[in-house]
Motif scaffolding. Structure first.
Motif, PDB file in Angstrom:
ATOM      1  N   ASP A 222      -1.637  41.359  29.606  1.00 63.18           N
ATOM      2  CA  ASP A 222      -3.029  41.076  29.251  1.00 63.18           C
ATOM      3  C   ASP A 222      -3.159  40.266  27.956  1.00 63.18           C
ATOM      4  N   GLY A 223      -2.027  39.868  27.367  1.00 63.70           N
ATOM      5  CA  GLY A 223      -2.062  39.040  26.165  1.00 63.70           C
ATOM      6  C   GLY A 223      -1.943  39.810  24.861  1.00 63.70           C
TER       7      GLY A 223
ATOM      8  N   GLY B 195      -3.596  34.328  22.890  1.00 65.38           N
ATOM      9  CA  GLY B 195      -4.672  33.634  23.584  1.00 65.38           C
ATOM     10  C   GLY B 195      -4.194  32.312  24.142  1.00 65.38           C
ATOM     11  N   ASP B 196      -5.114  31.509  24.631  1.00 65.44           N
ATOM     12  CA  ASP B 196      -4.734  30.259  25.256  1.00 65.44           C
ATOM     13  C   ASP B 196      -4.191  29.234  24.251  1.00 65.44           C
ATOM     14  N   PRO B 197      -4.959  28.885  23.210  1.00 63.77           N
ATOM     15  CA  PRO B 197      -4.386  27.872  22.319  1.00 63.77           C
ATOM     16  C   PRO B 197      -3.232  28.401  21.483  1.00 63.77           C
TER      17      PRO B 197
ATOM     18  N   SER C 289     -12.148  47.150  22.129  1.00 62.07           N
ATOM     19  CA  SER C 289     -12.611  46.478  23.345  1.00 62.07           C
ATOM     20  C   SER C 289     -11.852  45.167  23.580  1.00 62.07           C
ATOM     21  N   LYS C 290     -11.487  44.949  24.842  1.00 57.00           N
ATOM     22  CA  LYS C 290     -10.762  43.737  25.213  1.00 57.00           C
ATOM     23  C   LYS C 290     -11.570  42.477  24.889  1.00 57.00           C
ATOM     24  N   MET C 291     -12.895  42.611  24.852  1.00 60.94           N
ATOM     25  CA  MET C 291     -13.758  41.463  24.528  1.00 60.94           C
ATOM     26  C   MET C 291     -13.580  41.019  23.075  1.00 60.94           C
TER      27      MET C 291
END
Length: 137
Positions: free
Chosen positions: A73-74, A12-14, A106-108
């Motif tokens: 996609d991470g 993820g981002d952080p 799910s990607k969510m």
């Protein structure tokens, strides 16, 4: 030839966090198993964190070889094996696991997921299937 760990993580981002993992620490002394498992979890996260999106790499860490694949996609996968386990087979395994995981989860759920909340149970099966003999792919 042994596989010790198979992990699915989300970059993820952080930072990177673990979504699901399977371990085979049966070859270690009973009293070492939890610390070996912690080391493998930490190492998997660190390697995924340091790998750019869309990359594959093999990193030597102590007496282990860690194979990492971070998709664009991470979604990331890490296999920790001994030095004799074939690299090509590790990356084939990571491809299969990440493709299947992305279809079933799910990607969510990836950014907020954890081993307790993600419902994906195939890792232990893959770890034992790829353990005994090297499959032809």
């Amino acid at each position: 030839m042994r596989l010790y760990s198979l992990s699915v993580l989300y970059k993820g981002d952080p930072k990177v966090h673990l979504l699901k993992a399977a371990y085979d620490v049966s070859t270690f002394n009973f009293f070492q198993r939890s610390s070996v498992q912690e080391f493998m979890t930490f190492t998997s996260q660190l390697i995924a964190e340091r790998s750019p999106l869309g990359s594959r790499a093999s990193v030597k860490e102590q007496e282990y070889l860690c194979h990492v694949y971070v998709r664009n996609d991470g979604l990331a996968g890490v296999v920790i094996a001994d030095n004799e386990y074939p690299q090509r087979v590790c990356f084939t395994l990571l491809d299969k696991v990440l493709d299947e995981f992305s279809r079933q989860v799910s990607k969510m759920d990836w950014p907020s997921g954890s081993p307790a909340t993600i419902n994906y149970s195939a890792l232990d099966g893959y770890l034992s299937k790829y353990q005994v003999q090297t499959p032809e792919t």
